[in-house]
Design a protein around this motif. Structure first.
Motif, PDB file in Angstrom:
ATOM      1  N   GLY A 130       0.881  -0.985   0.081  1.00 53.00           N
ATOM      2  CA  GLY A 130      -0.192  -0.041  -0.191  1.00 53.00           C
ATOM      3  C   GLY A 130       0.904   1.318   0.004  1.00 53.00           C
ATOM      4  N   ALA A 131       0.536   2.304  -0.647  1.00 52.45           N
ATOM      5  CA  ALA A 131       1.363   3.267  -1.043  1.00 52.45           C
ATOM      6  C   ALA A 131       0.694   4.703  -0.968  1.00 52.45           C
ATOM      7  N   GLY A 132      -0.603   4.714  -0.014  1.00 49.64           N
ATOM      8  CA  GLY A 132      -1.153   5.962   0.401  1.00 49.64           C
ATOM      9  C   GLY A 132      -0.557   6.591   1.431  1.00 49.64           C
ATOM     10  N   GLY A 133      -1.453   7.230   2.253  1.00 44.55           N
ATOM     11  CA  GLY A 133      -1.090   7.908   3.470  1.00 44.55           C
ATOM     12  C   GLY A 133      -0.661   7.001   4.607  1.00 44.55           C
ATOM     13  N   GLY A 134      -1.404   5.815   4.672  1.00 46.32           N
ATOM     14  CA  GLY A 134      -1.001   4.836   5.828  1.00 46.32           C
ATOM     15  C   GLY A 134       0.344   4.062   5.166  1.00 46.32           C
ATOM     16  N   GLY A 135       0.652   3.748   4.073  1.00 48.02           N
ATOM     17  CA  GLY A 135       1.787   3.151   3.597  1.00 48.02           C
ATOM     18  C   GLY A 135       3.108   4.350   3.939  1.00 48.02           C
ATOM     19  N   VAL A 153       5.113  -2.171  -2.018  1.00 46.53           N
ATOM     20  CA  VAL A 153       4.442  -2.769  -2.941  1.00 46.53           C
ATOM     21  C   VAL A 153       3.072  -2.191  -3.068  1.00 46.53           C
ATOM     22  N   ASN A 154       2.359  -2.093  -4.279  1.00 46.03           N
ATOM     23  CA  ASN A 154       1.382  -0.988  -4.599  1.00 46.03           C
ATOM     24  C   ASN A 154       0.639  -1.638  -5.814  1.00 46.03           C
ATOM     25  N   ARG A 155      -0.807  -1.973  -5.477  1.00 47.61           N
ATOM     26  CA  ARG A 155      -1.485  -2.200  -6.829  1.00 47.61           C
ATOM     27  C   ARG A 155      -0.996  -1.367  -8.027  1.00 47.61           C
ATOM     28  N   THR A 156      -1.123   0.071  -7.796  1.00 48.10           N
ATOM     29  CA  THR A 156      -0.519   0.948  -8.753  1.00 48.10           C
ATOM     30  C   THR A 156       0.771   1.327  -8.568  1.00 48.10           C
ATOM     31  N   HIS A 157       1.652   0.492  -9.297  1.00 46.98           N
ATOM     32  CA  HIS A 157       3.139   0.588  -9.015  1.00 46.98           C
ATOM     33  C   HIS A 157       3.689   2.040  -9.244  1.00 46.98           C
ATOM     34  N   GLU A 158       3.351   2.754  -9.952  1.00 47.21           N
ATOM     35  CA  GLU A 158       3.606   4.079 -10.124  1.00 47.21           C
ATOM     36  C   GLU A 158       3.792   4.886  -8.876  1.00 47.21           C
ATOM     37  N   ARG A 159       2.445   4.496  -8.260  1.00 48.31           N
ATOM     38  CA  ARG A 159       2.415   5.309  -6.739  1.00 48.31           C
ATOM     39  C   ARG A 159       3.380   4.836  -5.752  1.00 48.31           C
ATOM     40  N   ALA A 160       3.756   3.648  -5.907  1.00 45.64           N
ATOM     41  CA  ALA A 160       4.926   3.105  -4.811  1.00 45.64           C
ATOM     42  C   ALA A 160       6.108   3.549  -5.448  1.00 45.64           C
ATOM     43  N   THR A 196      -3.069  -1.060   2.783  1.00 46.52           N
ATOM     44  CA  THR A 196      -4.006  -1.108   1.671  1.00 46.52           C
ATOM     45  C   THR A 196      -5.490  -0.788   2.529  1.00 46.52           C
ATOM     46  N   SER A 197      -6.386  -0.090   1.821  1.00 48.88           N
ATOM     47  CA  SER A 197      -7.664  -0.310   2.399  1.00 48.88           C
ATOM     48  C   SER A 197      -8.623  -1.190   2.417  1.00 48.88           C
ATOM     49  N   VAL A 198      -7.978  -2.452   1.918  1.00 46.57           N
ATOM     50  CA  VAL A 198      -8.859  -3.885   1.946  1.00 46.57           C
ATOM     51  C   VAL A 198      -8.703  -4.157   3.326  1.00 46.57           C
ATOM     52  N   ASP A 221      -1.661  -5.255  10.254  1.00 46.32           N
ATOM     53  CA  ASP A 221      -2.596  -4.690   9.487  1.00 46.32           C
ATOM     54  C   ASP A 221      -2.980  -3.352  10.074  1.00 46.32           C
ATOM     55  N   LEU A 222      -2.864  -2.422   9.411  1.00 49.65           N
ATOM     56  CA  LEU A 222      -3.229  -1.018   9.838  1.00 49.65           C
ATOM     57  C   LEU A 222      -4.746  -0.592  10.197  1.00 49.65           C
ATOM     58  N   SER A 223      -5.458  -1.372   9.340  1.00 49.33           N
ATOM     59  CA  SER A 223      -6.902  -1.528   9.562  1.00 49.33           C
ATOM     60  C   SER A 223      -7.221  -2.386  10.685  1.00 49.33           C
ATOM     61  N   TYR A 224      -8.498  -2.170  10.965  1.00 43.24           N
ATOM     62  CA  TYR A 224      -8.849  -2.903  12.121  1.00 43.24           C
ATOM     63  C   TYR A 224     -10.640  -3.158  12.131  1.00 43.24           C
ATOM     64  N   ASP A 244      -3.677  -5.938  14.402  1.00 44.22           N
ATOM     65  CA  ASP A 244      -4.253  -5.140  13.571  1.00 44.22           C
ATOM     66  C   ASP A 244      -3.919  -3.786  14.235  1.00 44.22           C
ATOM     67  N   GLY A 245      -4.678  -2.694  13.522  1.00 44.85           N
ATOM     68  CA  GLY A 245      -4.254  -1.284  13.805  1.00 44.85           C
ATOM     69  C   GLY A 245      -5.041  -0.660  14.904  1.00 44.85           C
ATOM     70  N   LEU A 246      -5.541  -1.646  15.875  1.00 43.99           N
ATOM     71  CA  LEU A 246      -6.145  -0.740  17.029  1.00 43.99           C
ATOM     72  C   LEU A 246      -5.176  -0.057  17.869  1.00 43.99           C
TER      73      LEU A 246
HETATM   74  P1  NAP Z   1      -5.251   5.537   0.919  1.00 43.75           P
HETATM   75  O1  NAP Z   1      -4.423   6.905   0.925  1.00 43.75           O
HETATM   76  O2  NAP Z   1      -6.611   5.555   0.146  1.00 43.75           O
HETATM   77  O3  NAP Z   1      -4.526   4.468   0.199  1.00 43.75           O
HETATM   78  C1  NAP Z   1      -5.275   3.227  -0.005  1.00 43.75           C
HETATM   79  C2  NAP Z   1      -4.100   2.084  -0.471  1.00 43.75           C
HETATM   80  O4  NAP Z   1      -4.859   0.854  -0.668  1.00 43.75           O
HETATM   81  C3  NAP Z   1      -3.647   2.426  -1.666  1.00 43.75           C
HETATM   82  O5  NAP Z   1      -2.344   1.824  -1.653  1.00 43.75           O
HETATM   83  C4  NAP Z   1      -4.326   1.636  -2.814  1.00 43.75           C
HETATM   84  O6  NAP Z   1      -3.808   1.248  -4.210  1.00 43.75           O
HETATM   85  C5  NAP Z   1      -4.661   0.281  -1.858  1.00 43.75           C
HETATM   86  N1  NAP Z   1      -5.905  -0.411  -2.198  1.00 43.75           N
HETATM   87  C6  NAP Z   1      -7.327   0.009  -2.361  1.00 43.75           C
HETATM   88  N2  NAP Z   1      -7.965  -1.227  -2.878  1.00 43.75           N
HETATM   89  C7  NAP Z   1      -7.111  -2.002  -3.242  1.00 43.75           C
HETATM   90  C8  NAP Z   1      -7.378  -3.615  -3.751  1.00 43.75           C
HETATM   91  N3  NAP Z   1      -8.493  -3.952  -3.849  1.00 43.75           N
HETATM   92  N4  NAP Z   1      -6.252  -4.168  -3.663  1.00 43.75           N
HETATM   93  C9  NAP Z   1      -4.964  -3.660  -3.487  1.00 43.75           C
HETATM   94  N5  NAP Z   1      -4.755  -2.461  -3.082  1.00 43.75           N
HETATM   95  C10 NAP Z   1      -5.764  -1.582  -2.949  1.00 43.75           C
HETATM   96  O7  NAP Z   1      -5.740   4.953   2.370  1.00 43.75           O
HETATM   97  P2  NAP Z   1      -4.705   5.344   3.883  1.00 43.75           P
HETATM   98  O8  NAP Z   1      -4.912   6.514   4.406  1.00 43.75           O
HETATM   99  O9  NAP Z   1      -3.356   4.972   3.500  1.00 43.75           O
HETATM  100  O10 NAP Z   1      -5.343   4.165   4.597  1.00 43.75           O
HETATM  101  C11 NAP Z   1      -4.976   2.841   4.386  1.00 43.75           C
HETATM  102  C12 NAP Z   1      -5.599   1.899   5.759  1.00 43.75           C
HETATM  103  O11 NAP Z   1      -4.995   2.415   6.511  1.00 43.75           O
HETATM  104  C13 NAP Z   1      -7.177   2.296   5.829  1.00 43.75           C
HETATM  105  O12 NAP Z   1      -7.944   0.826   5.957  1.00 43.75           O
HETATM  106  C14 NAP Z   1      -7.159   3.063   6.888  1.00 43.75           C
HETATM  107  O13 NAP Z   1      -8.267   2.946   7.768  1.00 43.75           O
HETATM  108  C15 NAP Z   1      -5.927   2.485   7.563  1.00 43.75           C
HETATM  109  N6  NAP Z   1      -5.261   3.619   8.784  1.00 43.75           N
HETATM  110  C16 NAP Z   1      -5.239   3.197   9.926  1.00 43.75           C
HETATM  111  C17 NAP Z   1      -4.671   4.001  10.918  1.00 43.75           C
HETATM  112  C18 NAP Z   1      -4.760   3.615  12.344  1.00 43.75           C
HETATM  113  O14 NAP Z   1      -4.400   4.313  13.213  1.00 43.75           O
HETATM  114  N7  NAP Z   1      -4.928   2.388  12.783  1.00 43.75           N
HETATM  115  C19 NAP Z   1      -3.918   5.296  10.535  1.00 43.75           C
HETATM  116  C20 NAP Z   1      -3.953   5.409   9.232  1.00 43.75           C
HETATM  117  C21 NAP Z   1      -4.534   4.559   8.089  1.00 43.75           C
HETATM  118  P3  NAP Z   1      -3.858   2.348  -5.374  1.00 43.75           P
HETATM  119  O15 NAP Z   1      -2.648   3.253  -5.204  1.00 43.75           O
HETATM  120  O16 NAP Z   1      -3.445   1.221  -6.414  1.00 43.75           O
HETATM  121  O17 NAP Z   1      -5.373   2.785  -5.347  1.00 43.75           O
END
Ligand code: NAP
Length: 284
Positions: A130-135, A153-160, A196-198, A221-224, A244-246
Motif C-alpha cells: 500500500g502506498a497511500g497515506g498509511g503506507g 508494493v502497491n496495486r498502482t506501481h507508479e504510486r509506490a 491498503t484499504s482492503v 494490518d493498519l486496518s482494524y 491489527d491497527g487498533l
Molecule cells: P489511501 O491513501 O486511500 O490508500 C489506499 C491504499 O490501498 C492504496 O495503496 C491503494 O492502492 C490500496 N488499495 C485499495 N484497494 C485495493 C485493492 N482492492 N487491492 C490492492 N490495493 C488496494 O488510504 P490510507 O489513508 O493509506 O489508509 C489505508 C488503511 O490504513 C485504511 O484502512 C485506514 O483505515 C488505515 N489506517 C489506520 C490507521 C490507524 O490508526 N490504525 C491510521 C492510518 C490509516 P492504489 O494506489 O492502487 O489505489
C-alpha cells in the motif's frame, strides 16, 4: 452554551459514526478530571474549510482529521509539523496562539505500537503493501525502528515508485504486486504490513504466498475490524503472530491528546476505553 473553561476537541470525517476516537479521548478527560469534551462531526469535503476555521473561531483545543480529509487539511492550516510536511497529510490540527498547526501522529503511533508488541526490526526485512497515506506513515515508522531491507508494493506501481523516491536517502525498494506471490521474497520478510484499504470480507487482498513466510514473520494490518481482517486471516491460520491497527489508533490518539491538551495522556485508560468499545479483550 459551553462553559468557557471547557476544552473542546473534535474529529472531522465523512463518514464518522464508526469512529472510536471520542470514546478514548473522553475517557482520558474523565480520568484526568479535566473539563473537556471530544465530539465527532460529519464534515463533507466542501465544508472542510469552514470546519477548520471553526477550530479557531470557537476556541477549540484542536481536531483530528480522518478520511477523506487528511490531504486537504494540510492545505488549510497555518503551519505543518515535520511528519505532516513529509507525508503531505494531517491527522490532527492543534490550535496554537500563533495559528493552526497541522501534525501527523500516524507514524509515531505505529512506531509506539510496534515497540509495545516487542518487535525488534534491526536488520529485518520489512514489506509494506500500500502506498497511500498509511503506507507512507508505515515506511517512516519502520525506518525509524532500524529496519534493514524495506520494500513497498502497491496495486498502482507508479504510486509506490513515487513514494519510495521521497525516502531517497533511506533507500526504499519497490516491486510489482506479483512479488507477493514469490516464495523466496516472502520467505525473507520479518514483518509484513498491510497499508491498503482492503479490510472487509467483500474485498479481497491480492494473492500472497503466506505459507512461504518464516515462522517468526509478523503480520500487521493498519486496518482494524471486529473480526480478523482479510489480510490477517491466512496468517492466523498458519499460526503467525499478528496484530491489527487498533493499537496504532490508540497511540496516534494519545499523541494527539497530548498535543491538544499539553498534558501526558493516560494511555492505559484510553486503551481500556478503546478496546472495550471495539469489543476486544484487554490484554495485560
Ligand atoms: P489511501 O491513501 O486511500 O490508500 C489506499 C491504499 O490501498 C492504496 O495503496 C491503494 O492502492 C490500496 N488499495 C485499495 N484497494 C485495493 C485493492 N482492492 N487491492 C490492492 N490495493 C488496494 O488510504 P490510507 O489513508 O493509506 O489508509 C489505508 C488503511 O490504513 C485504511 O484502512 C485506514 O483505515 C488505515 N489506517 C489506520 C490507521 C490507524 O490508526 N490504525 C491510521 C492510518 C490509516 P492504489 O494506489 O492502487 O489505489
Amino acid at each position: 452554551m459551553r462553559d468557557v473553561g471547557t476544552r473542546v476537541a473534535a474529529v472531522f470525517g465523512d463518514p464518522i459514526s464508526h469512529s472510536l476516537s471520542p470514546v478514548m479521548h473522553n475517557a482520558a478527560y474523565g480520568a484526568l478530571k479535566l473539563k473537556g469534551v471530544y465530539l465527532p462531526f460529519r464534515v463533507s469535503p466542501s465544508e472542510l474549510p469552514t470546519a477548520v476555521r471553526a477550530i479557531r473561531a470557537l476556541g477549540m483545543v484542536g481536531a483530528n482529521v480522518t478520511l477523506p480529509h487528511k490531504f486537504e487539511a494540510a492545505r488549510l492550516v497555518d503551519k505543518l509539523g515535520p511528519h505532516a510536511r513529509f507525508l503531505g497529510a494531517v491527522n490532527c490540527i492543534v490550535n496554537r496562539p500563533q495559528g493552526l498547526l497541522g501534525d501527523n501522529t500516524d507514524a509515531r503511533g505505529l512506531d509506539l505500537d510496534l515497540k509495545q508488541l516487542g518487535l525488534s526490526l534491526k536488520r529485518k526485512s520489512v514489506l509494506v503493501v500500500g502506498a497511500g497515506g498509511g503506507g507512507a506513515a508505515a515506511l517512516l515508522a519502520v525506518l525509524k525502528l532500524g529496519a534493514g531491507r524495506v520494500t513497498v508494493v502497491n496495486r498502482t506501481h507508479e504510486r509506490a515508485v513515487a513514494l519510495a523516491r521521497r525516502f531517497a536517502r533511506a533507500k526504499v525498494e519497490t516491486l510489482k504486486l506479483d512479488a507477493l506471490r514469490d516464495p523466496a521474497f516472502m520467505g525473507e520478510q520479518g514483518l509484513v504490513i498491510n497499508a491498503t484499504s482492503v479490510n472487509t470480507t467483500n474485498q479481497s487482498f491480492p494473492p500472497m504466498a503466506y505459507a512461504a513466510t518464516a515462522e517468526d514473520c509478523f503480520f500487521y494490518d493498519l486496518s482494524y475490524a471486529a473480526k480478523p481482517t482479510v489480510f490477517l486471516r491466512p496468517a492466523l491460520k498458519l499460526g503467525r503472530r499478528c496484530a491489527d491497527g487498533l493499537g496504532m489508533l490508540l497511540y496516534q490518539g494519545a499523541l494527539a491528546f497530548e498535543l491538544f491538551n499539553k498534558v501526558q495522556a493516560p494511555v492505559d485508560v484510553m486503551r481500556r476505553a478503546l478496546y472495550q468499545a471495539a469489543g476486544r479483550p484487554i490484554l495485560p
